[in-house]
Motif scaffolding. Structure first.
Motif, mmCIF file in Angstrom:
data_model
loop_
_atom_site.group_PDB
_atom_site.id
_atom_site.type_symbol
_atom_site.label_atom_id
_atom_site.label_comp_id
_atom_site.label_asym_id
_atom_site.label_seq_id
_atom_site.Cartn_x
_atom_site.Cartn_y
_atom_site.Cartn_z
ATOM 1 N N ILE A 31 -38.851 54.097 41.607
ATOM 2 C CA ILE A 31 -39.242 53.539 40.316
ATOM 3 C C ILE A 31 -38.525 52.215 40.120
ATOM 4 O O ILE A 31 -37.365 52.054 40.495
ATOM 5 C CB ILE A 31 -38.948 54.515 39.158
ATOM 6 C CG1 ILE A 31 -39.514 53.977 37.849
ATOM 7 C CG2 ILE A 31 -37.467 54.831 39.053
ATOM 8 C CD1 ILE A 31 -39.591 54.996 36.735
ATOM 9 N N SER A 32 -39.225 51.263 39.534
ATOM 10 C CA SER A 32 -38.622 49.962 39.259
ATOM 11 C C SER A 32 -37.619 50.073 38.125
ATOM 12 O O SER A 32 -37.856 50.756 37.133
ATOM 13 C CB SER A 32 -39.703 48.957 38.877
ATOM 14 O OG SER A 32 -39.108 47.742 38.482
ATOM 15 N N VAL A 33 -36.502 49.369 38.295
ATOM 16 C CA VAL A 33 -35.519 49.289 37.222
ATOM 17 C C VAL A 33 -35.494 47.889 36.610
ATOM 18 O O VAL A 33 -34.709 47.629 35.722
ATOM 19 C CB VAL A 33 -34.110 49.716 37.687
ATOM 20 C CG1 VAL A 33 -34.108 51.187 38.064
ATOM 21 C CG2 VAL A 33 -33.625 48.867 38.839
ATOM 22 N N GLY A 34 -36.363 47.001 37.109
ATOM 23 C CA GLY A 34 -36.480 45.691 36.504
ATOM 24 C C GLY A 34 -36.454 44.538 37.478
ATOM 25 O O GLY A 34 -36.380 44.713 38.687
ATOM 26 N N CYS A 35 -36.500 43.355 36.909
ATOM 27 C CA CYS A 35 -36.524 42.102 37.646
ATOM 28 C C CYS A 35 -35.186 41.397 37.452
ATOM 29 O O CYS A 35 -34.738 41.213 36.312
ATOM 30 C CB CYS A 35 -37.664 41.233 37.125
ATOM 31 S SG CYS A 35 -37.869 39.660 37.998
ATOM 32 N N TYR A 36 -34.560 41.004 38.563
ATOM 33 C CA TYR A 36 -33.220 40.421 38.521
ATOM 34 C C TYR A 36 -33.145 39.156 39.362
ATOM 35 O O TYR A 36 -33.769 39.058 40.419
ATOM 36 C CB TYR A 36 -32.181 41.444 39.008
ATOM 37 C CG TYR A 36 -32.027 42.578 38.040
ATOM 38 C CD1 TYR A 36 -31.059 42.540 37.044
ATOM 39 C CD2 TYR A 36 -32.882 43.670 38.081
ATOM 40 C CE1 TYR A 36 -30.945 43.567 36.122
ATOM 41 C CE2 TYR A 36 -32.779 44.701 37.157
ATOM 42 C CZ TYR A 36 -31.807 44.638 36.190
ATOM 43 O OH TYR A 36 -31.700 45.653 35.273
ATOM 44 N N LYS A 37 -32.351 38.200 38.891
ATOM 45 C CA LYS A 37 -32.162 36.924 39.585
ATOM 46 C C LYS A 37 -31.444 37.109 40.910
ATOM 47 O O LYS A 37 -30.643 38.029 41.078
ATOM 48 C CB LYS A 37 -31.328 35.973 38.715
ATOM 49 C CG LYS A 37 -31.999 35.568 37.434
ATOM 50 C CD LYS A 37 -31.062 34.715 36.600
ATOM 51 C CE LYS A 37 -31.674 34.437 35.239
ATOM 52 N NZ LYS A 37 -30.730 33.779 34.339
ATOM 53 N N ASP A 38 -31.728 36.179 41.837
ATOM 54 C CA ASP A 38 -31.030 36.120 43.109
ATOM 55 C C ASP A 38 -30.676 34.665 43.381
ATOM 56 O O ASP A 38 -31.215 33.758 42.751
ATOM 57 C CB ASP A 38 -31.913 36.684 44.232
ATOM 58 C CG ASP A 38 -31.119 37.132 45.453
ATOM 59 O OD1 ASP A 38 -29.878 37.176 45.386
ATOM 60 O OD2 ASP A 38 -31.744 37.444 46.478
ATOM 61 N N THR A 39 -29.743 34.448 44.303
ATOM 62 C CA THR A 39 -29.347 33.103 44.715
ATOM 63 C C THR A 39 -29.173 33.100 46.230
ATOM 64 O O THR A 39 -29.364 34.135 46.884
ATOM 65 C CB THR A 39 -28.005 32.672 44.067
ATOM 66 O OG1 THR A 39 -26.948 33.421 44.656
ATOM 67 C CG2 THR A 39 -28.012 32.864 42.561
ATOM 68 N N LYS A 112 -43.801 42.889 43.595
ATOM 69 C CA LYS A 112 -43.187 42.293 44.781
ATOM 70 C C LYS A 112 -42.264 41.128 44.446
ATOM 71 O O LYS A 112 -42.081 40.218 45.237
ATOM 72 C CB LYS A 112 -44.263 41.831 45.748
ATOM 73 C CG LYS A 112 -45.136 42.946 46.276
ATOM 74 C CD LYS A 112 -46.131 42.380 47.264
ATOM 75 C CE LYS A 112 -47.281 43.297 47.509
ATOM 76 N NZ LYS A 112 -48.289 42.642 48.359
ATOM 77 N N GLY A 113 -41.669 41.145 43.274
ATOM 78 C CA GLY A 113 -40.695 40.126 42.898
ATOM 79 C C GLY A 113 -41.310 38.759 42.699
ATOM 80 O O GLY A 113 -42.482 38.623 42.399
ATOM 81 N N GLY A 114 -40.475 37.745 42.888
ATOM 82 C CA GLY A 114 -40.910 36.366 42.736
ATOM 83 C C GLY A 114 -39.956 35.464 43.490
ATOM 84 O O GLY A 114 -39.101 35.930 44.248
ATOM 85 N N LEU A 115 -40.063 34.169 43.270
ATOM 86 C CA LEU A 115 -39.177 33.210 43.914
ATOM 87 C C LEU A 115 -37.775 33.356 43.320
ATOM 88 O O LEU A 115 -37.586 33.201 42.114
ATOM 89 C CB LEU A 115 -39.711 31.793 43.706
ATOM 90 C CG LEU A 115 -39.039 30.690 44.500
ATOM 91 C CD1 LEU A 115 -39.134 30.946 45.999
ATOM 92 C CD2 LEU A 115 -39.677 29.353 44.166
ATOM 93 N N TRP A 116 -36.808 33.726 44.145
ATOM 94 C CA TRP A 116 -35.426 33.997 43.733
ATOM 95 C C TRP A 116 -35.356 35.059 42.646
ATOM 96 O O TRP A 116 -34.508 35.029 41.758
ATOM 97 C CB TRP A 116 -34.709 32.714 43.310
ATOM 98 C CG TRP A 116 -34.592 31.741 44.426
ATOM 99 C CD1 TRP A 116 -35.274 30.565 44.557
ATOM 100 C CD2 TRP A 116 -33.769 31.855 45.594
ATOM 101 N NE1 TRP A 116 -34.933 29.952 45.742
ATOM 102 C CE2 TRP A 116 -33.996 30.724 46.401
ATOM 103 C CE3 TRP A 116 -32.864 32.815 46.048
ATOM 104 C CZ2 TRP A 116 -33.368 30.518 47.614
ATOM 105 C CZ3 TRP A 116 -32.230 32.610 47.258
ATOM 106 C CH2 TRP A 116 -32.476 31.469 48.021
ATOM 107 N N ALA A 117 -36.281 36.025 42.718
ATOM 108 C CA ALA A 117 -36.324 37.121 41.747
ATOM 109 C C ALA A 117 -36.606 38.432 42.471
ATOM 110 O O ALA A 117 -37.618 38.570 43.160
ATOM 111 C CB ALA A 117 -37.400 36.866 40.699
ATOM 112 N N ASN A 118 -35.702 39.392 42.343
ATOM 113 C CA ASN A 118 -35.830 40.706 42.967
ATOM 114 C C ASN A 118 -36.443 41.703 42.002
ATOM 115 O O ASN A 118 -35.932 41.888 40.898
ATOM 116 C CB ASN A 118 -34.447 41.253 43.361
ATOM 117 C CG ASN A 118 -33.862 40.585 44.562
ATOM 118 O OD1 ASN A 118 -34.570 40.226 45.497
ATOM 119 N ND2 ASN A 118 -32.549 40.416 44.565
#
Length: 135
Positions: A31-39, A112-118
């Motif tokens: 289950i998804s727990v959300g969208c989080y930033k990445d670097t 499937k996330g996004g650009l620099w987004a998990n």
């Protein structure tokens, strides 16, 4: 292949709107727990190339979320993430590190996330007999 999506729903809270995805394949639940930033200093280790199920170009991978879940479960990781249309991330310390850069609004609606987004997922179950279910 049969669609294994159990539920797709929107959760509203006082601070954000979160799209959640819940998927079930026999012995495989997440289950998804959300969208989080990445670097560039990744929140979680990259799993690409570390398991044969993560074959080919990630952005063209069929069943990218399910395959990432299987790869994570094989290593006994409880948390994994998909970024940028299919790139797979996970690690033994991912439960503590996935949110270190905060929440993001850059994930797409496909899970499937996004650009620099998990798009971060929590796993349940085991990876046994799941590999063959993802072409």
């Amino acid at each position: 292949m049969e669609n294994n999506t159990r539920a797709h729903y929107i959760v509203h809270s006082n601070t954000c709107e979160l799209t959640c995805f819940s998927h079930t394949v026999p012995s495989l639940n997440y289950i998804s727990v959300g969208c989080y930033k990445d670097t560039e200093n990744r929140a979680m280790p990259i799993m690409e190339g570390k398991d044969p199920i993560l074959n080919g170009q990630y952005s063209q991978r069929q069943n990218a979320i399910g395959k990432c879940a299987v790869a994570a479960l094989k290593k006994k990781f409880r948390v994994f993430a998909v970024q940028h249309s299919g790139q797979c991330f996970g690690g033994s310390a991912a439960e503590k590190s996935f949110g270190k850069y905060g929440k993001s609004k850059s994930c797409g609606n496909d899970g499937k996330g996004g650009l620099w987004a998990n798009q971060v997922y929590l796993t349940k179950g085991t990876a046994s007999n799941s590999f063959s279910r993802f072409p």
